[in-house]
Every structure is written in C-alpha cells, then in structure tokens.
Design an enzyme around this catalytic site. Sequence first.
Site, short mmCIF file in Angstrom:
data_model
loop_
_atom_site.label_atom_id
_atom_site.label_comp_id
_atom_site.label_asym_id
_atom_site.label_seq_id
_atom_site.Cartn_x
_atom_site.Cartn_y
_atom_site.Cartn_z
NE ARG A 235 -8.79 1.49 -18.61
CZ ARG A 235 -8.11 1.99 -19.11
NH1 ARG A 235 -7.39 1.43 -20.22
NH2 ARG A 235 -7.74 3.16 -19.07
CD GLU A 264 -3.46 -2.92 -17.27
OE1 GLU A 264 -3.64 -3.65 -18.20
OE2 GLU A 264 -3.26 -1.62 -17.17
CG HIS A 296 -2.15 -0.49 -20.71
ND1 HIS A 296 -3.26 -0.38 -19.53
CD2 HIS A 296 -2.76 0.70 -21.17
CE1 HIS A 296 -4.16 0.33 -19.92
NE2 HIS A 296 -4.02 1.27 -21.03
P1 NAI Z 1 -15.30 6.39 -25.97
O1 NAI Z 1 -15.93 6.89 -24.86
O2 NAI Z 1 -15.09 7.46 -27.38
O3 NAI Z 1 -15.99 4.90 -26.60
C1 NAI Z 1 -16.57 3.97 -25.99
C2 NAI Z 1 -17.69 3.67 -26.70
O4 NAI Z 1 -18.35 2.23 -25.76
C3 NAI Z 1 -19.00 4.56 -26.46
O5 NAI Z 1 -19.49 4.67 -27.99
C4 NAI Z 1 -19.82 3.92 -25.48
O6 NAI Z 1 -21.32 4.45 -25.87
C5 NAI Z 1 -19.58 2.57 -25.78
N1 NAI Z 1 -20.21 1.56 -24.86
C6 NAI Z 1 -20.27 2.18 -23.47
N2 NAI Z 1 -21.07 1.02 -22.66
C7 NAI Z 1 -21.17 -0.04 -23.73
C8 NAI Z 1 -21.81 -1.37 -23.47
N3 NAI Z 1 -22.17 -1.74 -22.39
N4 NAI Z 1 -21.61 -2.09 -24.55
C9 NAI Z 1 -21.33 -1.57 -25.85
N5 NAI Z 1 -20.69 -0.26 -25.95
C10 NAI Z 1 -20.57 0.44 -24.95
O7 NAI Z 1 -13.87 5.65 -25.77
P2 NAI Z 1 -12.50 5.45 -26.65
O8 NAI Z 1 -11.64 6.66 -26.44
O9 NAI Z 1 -13.11 4.86 -27.75
O10 NAI Z 1 -11.87 4.41 -25.41
C11 NAI Z 1 -12.37 3.09 -25.44
C12 NAI Z 1 -11.75 2.44 -24.25
O11 NAI Z 1 -10.43 2.11 -24.65
C13 NAI Z 1 -11.56 3.12 -22.89
O12 NAI Z 1 -12.76 2.90 -22.03
C14 NAI Z 1 -10.29 2.79 -22.36
O13 NAI Z 1 -10.65 2.06 -21.34
C15 NAI Z 1 -9.44 2.07 -23.67
N6 NAI Z 1 -8.18 2.62 -23.59
C16 NAI Z 1 -7.25 1.83 -23.81
C17 NAI Z 1 -5.81 2.36 -24.12
C18 NAI Z 1 -4.52 1.57 -24.33
O14 NAI Z 1 -3.60 2.01 -24.08
N7 NAI Z 1 -4.93 0.28 -24.14
C19 NAI Z 1 -5.67 3.86 -24.30
C20 NAI Z 1 -6.90 4.58 -24.28
C21 NAI Z 1 -8.13 3.82 -24.04
#
Ligand code: NAI
Length: 341
Positions: A235, A264, A296
């Site tokens: 993000r 964005e 994105h």
């Molecule tokens: P997820 O929930 O499986 O993993 C996120 C990880 O970040 C978790 O392990 C969590 O413990 C960790 N986390 C939370 N706060 C943290 C911090 N302060 N410091 C370090 N780690 C922390 O989510 P997923 O599916 O891996 O997605 C990650 C991000 O990718 C989403 O939040 C979303 O914003 C983004 N995304 C972007 C897309 C794109 O098309 N560019 C598509 C899908 C997701």
Amino acid sequence: MRVIVYSAHRHDIRDLSAANSAQAHAFEFFEARLGVDTARLAEGFDAVCTFVNDSLDAVVLGKLAKAGIRLVALRCAGYNQVDLDAAQRLGLCVLRVPAYSPHAVAEHAVGLVLTLNRHLHRAYNRTRENDFRLDGLEGFDLFGKTVGVIGVGRIGAVFARIMLGFGCRVLVHDAFTVPADLLQLGARQSPLAELLAQSDIVSLHCPLTPQTHHLIDASALSTMKPGVMLINTSRGGLLDTTAVIAALKEGRVGFLGLDVYEQEGDLFFEDLSSTIVADDVFQRLLTFPNVVVTGHQAFFTREALAAIATTTIANLDDFAAGRATTSPNRVDLGLVRRATR
Ligand code: NAI
C-alpha cells in the site's frame, strides 16, 4: 441479492458474471467509483461491491446505510479504505477476499526487482530505437545479495521463497509470527532495524495500519544501505514518498519499484494520457531512470481475478444465508485488533 458493483471494469463484469452462473445474485455494474457523489446510485440495492480505491469513509457509509445497503463486499484483501467504526455503528457487514493469489503479487514484486536490477525498462525502449549500446545497463547478480522482506504473511512468504530460490540471503521481519518452513528453507528472522541496515533489496508486504503508515520515512531511509533497492507492492502509505524522492536525488536509494502510491486514488485505473496530472510528487517520481511504477496491477492475473470473483460470490451467498457473522472473510474491529496487536 441485488448488488451494485462500483469501479467495474471489463474483467469484473466477465468474472463476476461467470462466477454467478447460478444467477443467485442480480448485479448492476458501474464504472464509477464509490464516493460521496455516487453513493446515491446504491438506492434499491442490498449490497455494494467495491475495489481498492472506492471510498468507504463514514460519510459514504452513512449514505449507503440510508439507501438500504446491508453488506459491503470488498473485491480485495486490504480494508484500510473502510471506516470500520462507522460500519459497525451503522450495522453494515463488511466481507473481503483475504487471499486470491499471493503468487500474483509476489511474482509482480519479483518482476519489479528484475526490471530495475537489469534495467529492462530502459533496454526495451533502447532496442526499439535500434540503439544497442550497453552503457548504463550494467546490472548486478541477485545471487548472494541480502533481501529484506517486511511482513511475511501470504504474499511476503511467497516472495521470500522465490528470492531464496535465486540464492539470496533472505531476512524476514514480521510483527507477529514467521512461517516455520521459511526459516527451515534458510530465511533468517531479523529485527526491523537490522533488516534495514543489512539489505540490498527491501520489499514491503505488510498491511497499511496506523502502525505501518510511513514505515519507510526519512529516519528509516537514513539507516539503509546506500544504493538500496526498495520495492512496494503493498500500500502506498507505507512509504513517505517525499522522503524517498529526497533519498533518490542523493543516490541513497538506488532503485525504486512501486505498484502502489499514497495518492493513487486520483490516478490509477484511469486513462489520464490526455490530461495534465497535477500531482507533482508523482510526476517527479516518473522522471527518475531508476524508478519503475506500475498502476496497482500486481493482483491482475487470470488466476487471481477468477479467485476474487468466486470468493465474492461465496461472500454474497454467506450473507444471504445468514452465515456472514461467522465468516472468516468478515472484516470487523476484532480483525483489526488481531492484525495490529
Ligand atoms: P497477510 O495478512 O497474509 O500478511 C501481512 C503480514 O504483515 C502478516 O504476517 C502480518 O503479521 C504482517 N504485519 C502486520 N503489521 C506488521 C508490521 N507493523 N510490521 C511487520 N509486519 C507486519 O496479507 P497478504 O495477503 O500477504 O497481503 C499483504 C498486503 O499486500 C495487503 O495488506 C495489501 O495491502 C497488499 N496487496 C496488494 C495487492 C496489489 O495488487 N498490489 C494485492 C493484494 C494485496
């Protein structure tokens, strides 16, 4: 259920219609984004179906509730755009698609790494002009380099595994747990400060929360290796873009690959090629030869789109059948507390 789909593009119409083959739900598709001015279109519907840059702040949610909406079905994993306090107060249920293809996003992040590392974006333009000189295209081997992965949930873990496959030394940092198999494969758990200080490449895969807003700011940048490569497919708000631009100008950031940008919402998913873009920060980013920005699109694979549509239909089915309160896809304040504890 009667569902109004905002920010609907051709692929949304195709995939949601295909996943709705049983015709359990009646869709109306609008290309317009959901916002204060378009919320009134939701009159007469049971649910809104929205994407990442639709606005779901308290004012919009209030208008939706007044229009009779009971469900917000997000076609995405992130929910930072939703005012969950307001949703709870208004009795609106919010469901999301927590996972569709972590591979899609992780592979795109790797694509940005390779593009920048080998200057593929510049090489592509040069050869099209029959300019076959190599000056300025010198890259570096990924093998043996240190890659820091911040957030090793679904996407970050896939990215880390791929980088281990390149023979990189992989440092992982997560606010919560790190998958055991990653450590068995050779990744090393690391405090954030150490990861930032040691990594040649840093890739962000944590969600945007109050704790992670501007995680990479001027002070974090000052601790990173000179010439570091920074990748953000998560993000835009994770990066202080102005601070990153200052670091790019001084050569402290050597490469920047972005699929997301803090502002964005005013730019992405639209054809602005014939307009004057007023965002000077974004325009400055595009002038650097060592910056690659995609709009994105990391999620945008056949497999991910089909999975988003299937889960969205399942979410609508669950809500219609009264199962939403126990759905693992439900986004409420409890989920936020668990994600940021
Ligand atoms: P997820 O929930 O499986 O993993 C996120 C990880 O970040 C978790 O392990 C969590 O413990 C960790 N986390 C939370 N706060 C943290 C911090 N302060 N410091 C370090 N780690 C922390 O989510 P997923 O599916 O891996 O997605 C990650 C991000 O990718 C989403 O939040 C979303 O914003 C983004 N995304 C972007 C897309 C794109 O098309 N560019 C598509 C899908 C997701």
